[in-house]
Write a protein that holds these residues in place. Structure first.
Motif, mmCIF file in Angstrom:
data_model
loop_
_atom_site.group_PDB
_atom_site.id
_atom_site.type_symbol
_atom_site.label_atom_id
_atom_site.label_comp_id
_atom_site.label_asym_id
_atom_site.label_seq_id
_atom_site.Cartn_x
_atom_site.Cartn_y
_atom_site.Cartn_z
ATOM 1 N N ALA A 153 0.672 -1.357 -0.044
ATOM 2 C CA ALA A 153 -0.036 -0.099 -0.087
ATOM 3 C C ALA A 153 1.142 1.381 0.188
ATOM 4 C CB ALA A 153 -0.996 -0.082 1.206
ATOM 5 N N ARG A 154 2.099 1.197 0.612
ATOM 6 C CA ARG A 154 2.964 2.340 0.704
ATOM 7 C C ARG A 154 3.656 2.386 -0.531
ATOM 8 N NH1 ARG A 154 6.685 3.427 5.560
ATOM 9 N NH2 ARG A 154 6.712 5.603 4.511
ATOM 10 N N ILE A 155 3.919 1.634 -1.194
ATOM 11 C CA ILE A 155 4.670 1.653 -2.645
ATOM 12 C C ILE A 155 3.422 2.374 -3.484
ATOM 13 C CG2 ILE A 155 5.450 0.333 -4.678
ATOM 14 C CD1 ILE A 155 6.449 -1.791 -2.773
ATOM 15 N N ALA A 156 2.037 1.824 -3.509
ATOM 16 C CA ALA A 156 1.146 2.359 -4.487
ATOM 17 C C ALA A 156 0.919 3.932 -3.971
ATOM 18 C CB ALA A 156 -0.103 1.609 -4.075
ATOM 19 N N ALA A 157 1.141 4.179 -2.725
ATOM 20 C CA ALA A 157 0.914 5.569 -2.455
ATOM 21 C C ALA A 157 2.367 6.577 -3.070
ATOM 22 C CB ALA A 157 1.262 5.887 -0.931
ATOM 23 N N THR A 158 3.313 5.775 -2.926
ATOM 24 C CA THR A 158 4.671 6.567 -3.650
ATOM 25 C C THR A 158 4.317 6.668 -4.964
ATOM 26 O OG1 THR A 158 6.065 5.228 -2.022
ATOM 27 C CG2 THR A 158 7.127 6.201 -3.916
ATOM 28 N N ARG A 159 3.617 5.766 -5.599
ATOM 29 C CA ARG A 159 3.516 5.944 -7.070
ATOM 30 C C ARG A 159 2.484 7.040 -7.251
ATOM 31 N NH1 ARG A 159 -0.309 3.412 -10.108
ATOM 32 N NH2 ARG A 159 -0.630 1.933 -8.499
ATOM 33 N N ARG A 160 1.348 7.095 -6.523
ATOM 34 C CA ARG A 160 0.239 8.249 -6.528
ATOM 35 C C ARG A 160 0.785 9.542 -5.936
ATOM 36 N NH1 ARG A 160 -2.645 4.204 -3.719
ATOM 37 N NH2 ARG A 160 -2.587 5.673 -2.010
ATOM 38 N N ARG A 161 1.988 9.587 -5.302
ATOM 39 C CA ARG A 161 2.510 10.738 -4.793
ATOM 40 C C ARG A 161 1.780 11.278 -3.719
ATOM 41 N NH1 ARG A 161 5.773 15.359 -7.399
ATOM 42 N NH2 ARG A 161 6.803 15.061 -5.218
ATOM 43 N N ASP A 162 1.023 10.502 -2.776
ATOM 44 C CA ASP A 162 0.298 10.330 -1.615
ATOM 45 C C ASP A 162 1.379 10.529 -0.459
ATOM 46 O OD1 ASP A 162 -1.149 10.432 0.661
ATOM 47 O OD2 ASP A 162 -2.206 8.322 -0.062
ATOM 48 N N LEU A 163 1.770 11.781 0.040
ATOM 49 C CA LEU A 163 2.709 11.970 0.826
ATOM 50 C C LEU A 163 2.523 11.547 2.415
ATOM 51 C CD1 LEU A 163 4.254 15.573 -0.391
ATOM 52 C CD2 LEU A 163 4.868 13.040 -1.179
ATOM 53 N N ASP A 164 1.151 11.220 2.673
ATOM 54 C CA ASP A 164 1.020 10.674 4.003
ATOM 55 C C ASP A 164 1.526 9.188 4.328
ATOM 56 O OD1 ASP A 164 -0.355 13.159 4.780
ATOM 57 O OD2 ASP A 164 -2.063 12.740 4.207
ATOM 58 N N LEU A 165 1.387 8.806 3.052
ATOM 59 C CA LEU A 165 1.829 7.118 3.017
ATOM 60 C C LEU A 165 3.117 6.908 2.361
ATOM 61 C CD1 LEU A 165 0.602 4.506 4.697
ATOM 62 C CD2 LEU A 165 -0.772 4.299 2.221
ATOM 63 N N ALA A 166 3.230 7.423 1.380
ATOM 64 C CA ALA A 166 4.484 7.230 0.395
ATOM 65 C C ALA A 166 6.021 7.268 0.967
ATOM 66 C CB ALA A 166 4.789 8.224 -0.745
ATOM 67 N N TYR A 167 6.679 6.299 0.396
ATOM 68 C CA TYR A 167 7.983 6.259 0.760
ATOM 69 C C TYR A 167 8.876 7.346 0.161
ATOM 70 C CZ TYR A 167 7.654 1.277 2.445
ATOM 71 O OH TYR A 167 7.189 0.202 3.211
ATOM 72 N N LEU A 168 9.570 7.853 1.113
ATOM 73 C CA LEU A 168 10.650 9.081 0.655
ATOM 74 C C LEU A 168 11.904 8.400 -0.277
ATOM 75 C CD1 LEU A 168 10.740 11.142 3.713
ATOM 76 C CD2 LEU A 168 9.277 11.403 2.039
ATOM 77 N N SER A 169 12.098 7.171 0.013
ATOM 78 C CA SER A 169 13.315 6.681 -0.728
ATOM 79 C C SER A 169 13.413 5.114 -0.720
ATOM 80 C CB SER A 169 14.589 7.075 -0.027
ATOM 81 O OG SER A 169 14.935 6.382 1.028
ATOM 82 N N PRO A 170 14.092 4.472 -1.671
ATOM 83 C CA PRO A 170 14.082 2.950 -1.701
ATOM 84 C C PRO A 170 14.818 2.716 -0.588
ATOM 85 C CG PRO A 170 14.964 4.058 -3.741
ATOM 86 C CD PRO A 170 14.802 5.227 -2.829
ATOM 87 N N ASP A 171 15.526 3.165 0.227
ATOM 88 C CA ASP A 171 16.251 2.623 1.431
ATOM 89 C C ASP A 171 15.055 2.575 2.534
ATOM 90 O OD1 ASP A 171 18.664 2.757 0.377
ATOM 91 O OD2 ASP A 171 19.080 4.781 0.955
ATOM 92 N N ASP A 172 14.270 3.481 2.596
ATOM 93 C CA ASP A 172 13.048 3.291 3.504
ATOM 94 C C ASP A 172 12.494 1.911 3.017
ATOM 95 O OD1 ASP A 172 13.871 5.628 4.689
ATOM 96 O OD2 ASP A 172 12.433 6.790 3.472
ATOM 97 N N LEU A 173 12.168 1.702 1.858
ATOM 98 C CA LEU A 173 11.301 0.421 1.491
ATOM 99 C C LEU A 173 12.094 -0.753 1.865
ATOM 100 C CD1 LEU A 173 9.279 -1.322 0.150
ATOM 101 C CD2 LEU A 173 10.177 -0.671 -1.953
ATOM 102 N N LEU A 174 13.572 -0.579 1.597
ATOM 103 C CA LEU A 174 14.399 -1.726 2.123
ATOM 104 C C LEU A 174 14.477 -2.025 3.513
ATOM 105 C CD1 LEU A 174 17.597 -1.378 -0.245
ATOM 106 C CD2 LEU A 174 16.095 -3.286 -0.339
#
Length: 873
Positions: free
Chosen positions: A348-369
């Motif tokens: 869900a957070r990756i989807a938010a990253t794609r949508r640029r939903d800043l409340d849920l999005a990852y700021l960087s790939p390192d955060d996802l990792l």
């Protein structure tokens, strides 16, 4: 049936395997049925007449003049339909060969065996401990380029892919008669659609079309193949892969020039570069979201058998506070399944990253990792297979592709920077071109803020002549953004023979540039330079360019050691043999000792992208072959052996290079040669194929010299004439300059570079057809040039066979030899159709409609010959 004659003809030389024969026969029969249904039995009869005539001509039973007369009888519209038939056949023959290659790869991958040129083979040869040490610095960096060398429309490519899927279904073992009948019906349906699909592009591609086309290779192949390659190495290094942490770090990085290369392409703007990165990000984030969701849904292990670690429990609790509705929904769907809950939350957070939903999005790939490793570490305590199986593949994909997919590189000509800098320093009103240079630098800054420095930091300067060409980019960056200038690694590109010779001097000058000093301190004294194969080969000829590039690599390696610099050489190799092409793994092993040092960066362009990355099995094999070669080339044993051979044959190489260059220049720099070349080839018409967004030449009008002509149309046009001159011209004279045939044979046996040079020339000679070539060369009205070219061909062919010890071309390359034999007569047919159109267009007077139809015939035949020879530029 359009395939039986070639089977009989080739059987005497190279027997076609039964599985391949079956597929060629099936596809050929279905194509024949479609031709008869759509064009009538008389069209199929004309196709058969031409097919039989060109085969008979190869046997000496009829003359080429008789074939010419037959082709001249047809109305142009009929000739166009016949050209379409042969072009479709080539697409289907290529597909049949691809399927046979995939079957062969799978058969060779036997349990317990070690496949040659694989990662397992490298571990076997070097030892697991040595490979693990080499892998610490191993990096493969393919860079996709949009150079216009893919002649097929995307619609044709996708039609072929659908046929491929149906052929796989048809040949699947264990299928019943009704299932096979349905697969055959679907095959016929798709071949019918291929026949009805326009093979020529109706409009010119723009750069973003090229970006989207390249995304197909990522979507369909690369994203899945990369973790398979890593897994292959991990399995080879030690037992227990999939139940323990991996033993080697990810070593593949993709780059792209598509949407970033503006050298000579005014259609690539700062806006295009920005949009290219956004398209890449959309594709990789979608792929990561899909993969994470799929893996998350499969992680159904309950807390009883796979309890969450304290760290994961704390993370889940924290998300409940921040996103209560989402976490509640996931908990309801996945009760007592903490790892499933967490992975679906990550998706869900990756989807938010794609949508640029800043409340849920990852700021960087390192955060996802970090979130993925939280789940992995939790699973490792109780469910190791779940921790280091598919979840590890996802970790590898994030580590490799990040949120940007491939590092977008910018390239621009040094003269553009010089002109822009002159305007900036003058302080007056800036031209549109200078404003665009500054806008490009600002876009690089935006990309880095949005996706990180890894997404875009390399700036390639073509035609670098002096260190000031590098310094100019840094000064322009300061002017564009001041103290907020982006992180830049400016990469000098050395292309001409003189530039290659001067390259160490330029690098020494770069060490004095403050920004370069800063980057060296930050990167552990890493520096990158690029070597241009295309323009050097066009300037010097294939043999001299190959040997001069090797000499330059030796000098650059010595320079790097002297200055304590970790130098990576970026190889700007084309797809065709006349532009540095050929098998990539052999190219790696032929590099100068010390120049590889665990890292190999190379351009992948045009038809090469889809040839190497169009199918997962072939892509995996290609990547393993290159990785195997990089590991072996980086080992001290191989390096010492190669160095000894280079030292022994240095004088011989110099002699060959000098003589071959003189022979090559005596032709290409002769008065009237550019004009003659334009007459004997479809050079002028290639631009109408709309191969890509980049103009085919520098400036307007017919080329006054080879400097006006880009390397790709130079090679492409010669391939169409069946001369393939850029792949071999001058080599024969070079070899003849050496008195000792035994010494040449020793160099071929012992020195990988010389071996690759002659083998590549042999491949190019095998795709040359002297009798057809004569008809093209006669169009120029210069008997002296024709005689000079054909004499050098005879000399080169004879000496290459003498040095290699082969009795015929490609004697030791059974698969390639069979491929050439399979296609030759059908390429002949298209060549005769093309010659008819060329003769008429060069000498006749027509209405606009007649000229359009002749141009269509010419371009369709160009498209078909490219498919038949399996290369353009």
């Amino acid at each position: 049936m359009i395939d039986q004659g070639i089977e009989r003809r080739s059987a005497a030389v190279t027997e076609m395997p039964e599985e391949l024969r079956h597929d060629v026969r099936l596809l050929g029969k279905l194509l024949g049925q479609v031709i008869a249904e759509q064009g009538g039995e008389d069209l199929l009869a004309d196709v058969e007449r031409l097919r039989k005539a060109v085969i008979a001509a190869r046997r000496g039973e009829v003359s080429a003049d008789e074939v010419t007369a037959m082709v001249a009888e047809w109305e142009v519209d009929r000739a166009v339909q016949i050209a379409r038939a042969f072009t479709c056949y080539f697409h289907l023959a290529n597909l049949a060969e691809e399927h046979y290659r995939i079957r062969t790869l799978r058969e060779r991958d036997t349990e317990g065996g070690v496949q040659r040129e694989s990662l397992a083979h490298a571990v076997h040869e070097l030892g697991a401990e040595r490979v693990a040490e080499l892998v610490e610095r191993l990096e493969l960096h393919p860079v996709l380029t949009a150079h216009p060398t893919e002649a097929r429309r995307r619609a044709v490519v996708t039609a072929i892919q659908r046929i491929s899927g149906q052929l796989t279904e048809y040949n699947a073992p264990g299928r019943g008669a009704s299932e096979r009948a349905e697969s055959r019906r679907r095959l016929l349906e798709e071949i019918d659609l291929l026949w009805r699909t326009a093979h020529l592009r109706p409009s010119k591609l723009d750069p973003l079309d090229e970006v989207r086309t390249a995304m197909a290779a990522f979507d369909e192949t690369l994203f899945r193949v990369v973790p398979q390659v890593y897994r292959s190495l991990d399995v080879a290094l030690a037992e227990g892969s999939g139940t323990r942490p991996p033993l080697a770090r990810p070593f593949i990085r993709y780059g792209s020039w598509i949407g970033g290369d503006r050298d000579g392409n005014p259609n690539v703007t700062a806006k295009v570069t920005r949009e290219a990165v956004q398209i890449q990000a959309e594709h990789v984030l979608s792929a990561l979201e899909t993969a994470t969701t799929r893996i998350g849904r499969t992680l159904t292990a309950t807390a009883q058998f796979a309890p969450a670690s304290p760290e994961l429990k704390a993370a889940i609790a924290a998300t409940e506070d921040a996103h209560p509705e989402l976490v509640s929904e996931l908990a309801t769907r996945s009760p007592r399944e903490p790892h499933r809950q967490w992975l679906l939350f990550v998706a869900a957070r990756i989807a938010a990253t794609r949508r640029r939903d800043l409340d849920l999005a990852y700021l960087s790939p390192d955060d996802l990792l970090a979130d993925l490793r939280l789940a992995q570490n939790s699973l490792a305590g109780s469910a190791g297979r779940q921790a280091y199986g598919e979840l590890q593949h996802l970790v590898w994909q994030v580590e490799t592709f990040g949120f940007h997919l491939a590092e977008l590189e910018v390239r621009q000509h040094s003269q553009v920077h010089a002109a822009a800098l002159e305007e900036v320093r003058a302080g007056g009103e800036l031209s549109e071109r200078t404003e665009e240079v500054l806008a490009t630098i600002r876009v690089i800054g935006w990309i880095q803020e949005r996706f990180g420095v890894r997404a875009c930091s390399r700036y390639v300067v073509s035609f670098t002549r002096d260190s000031s060409d590098v310094a100019a980019v840094y000064e322009l960056a300061r002017h564009a953004l001041g103290t907020r200038a982006p992180v830049l690694d400016v990469v000098p590109l050395f292309e001409s023979g003189q530039d290659l010779a001067n390259s160490p001097r330029v690098l020494s000058g770069m060490l004095e540039i403050p920004q370069v000093q800063e980057r060296l301190a930050t990167t552990g004294r890493r520096m990158e330079i690029m070597l241009g194969y295309s323009d050097s080969a066009k300037e010097l000829g294939p043999a001299a360019a190959t040997l001069r590039l090797y000499e330059a690599q030796e000098q650059l390696t010595a320079w790097a050691a002297e200055h304590d610099v970790r130098l990576r050489m970026f190889h700007g190799r084309g797809g065709a043999l006349g532009r540095g092409g050929g098998p990539a793994n052999r190219a790696v092993l032929a590099q100068a000792p010390g120049s590889v040092a665990g890292s190999f960066k190379v351009t992948e362009q045009g038809e090469v992208i889809f040839a190497r990355y169009g199918h997962t099995a072939i892509a995996r094999r290609h990547m393993e072959q290159v990785a195997n070669a990089v590991l072996l080339a980086s080992s001290p044993t191989v390096g010492a052996r190669t160095a000894a051979a280079a030292d022994r044959f240095r004088a011989l190489a110099e002699q060959v290079a000098t003589a071959s260059e003189q022979a090559y220049r005596s032709l290409t720099e002769a008065a009237g040669f550019p004009e003659w070349f334009a007459l004997v080839s479809p050079l002028e018409e290639l631009g109408s194929l709309r191969l890509g967004s980049r103009p085919a030449r520098r400036g307007l009008g017919a080329p006054r010299s080879l400097d006006d002509l880009r390397a790709i149309p130079w090679v492409f046009a010669w391939a169409q004439t069946r001369v393939n001159l850029p792949g071999w011209y001058g080599l024969g004279t070079g070899l003849a300059s050496v008195a000792s045939l035994d010494e040449l044979r020793a160099a071929y046996r012992e020195w990988p570079l010389f071996n690759a040079l002659l083998d590549n020339a042999e491949m190019s000679l095998a795709k040359t057809d002297r009798s057809i070539a004569e008809h093209y060369l006669e169009l120029g009205g210069r008997a002296d040039f024709t005689e000079q070219v054909l004499a050098e061909y005879d000399r080169t062919r004879s000496l290459v066979l003498q040095v290699t010890g082969h009795t015929r071309l490609l004697e030791n390359r059974k698969v390639l030899s069979r491929a050439v034999q399979l296609r030759d007569p059908y390429v002949d047919a298209l060549s005769h159709l093309q010659l008819r159109a060329l003769r008429a267009l060069r000498t006749g007077t027509f209405t606009d409609h007649e000229r359009d139809r002749l141009s269509t015939l010419l371009l369709l035949s160009v498209n078909g010959v490219a498919a038949g020879l399996q290369n353009t530029g």
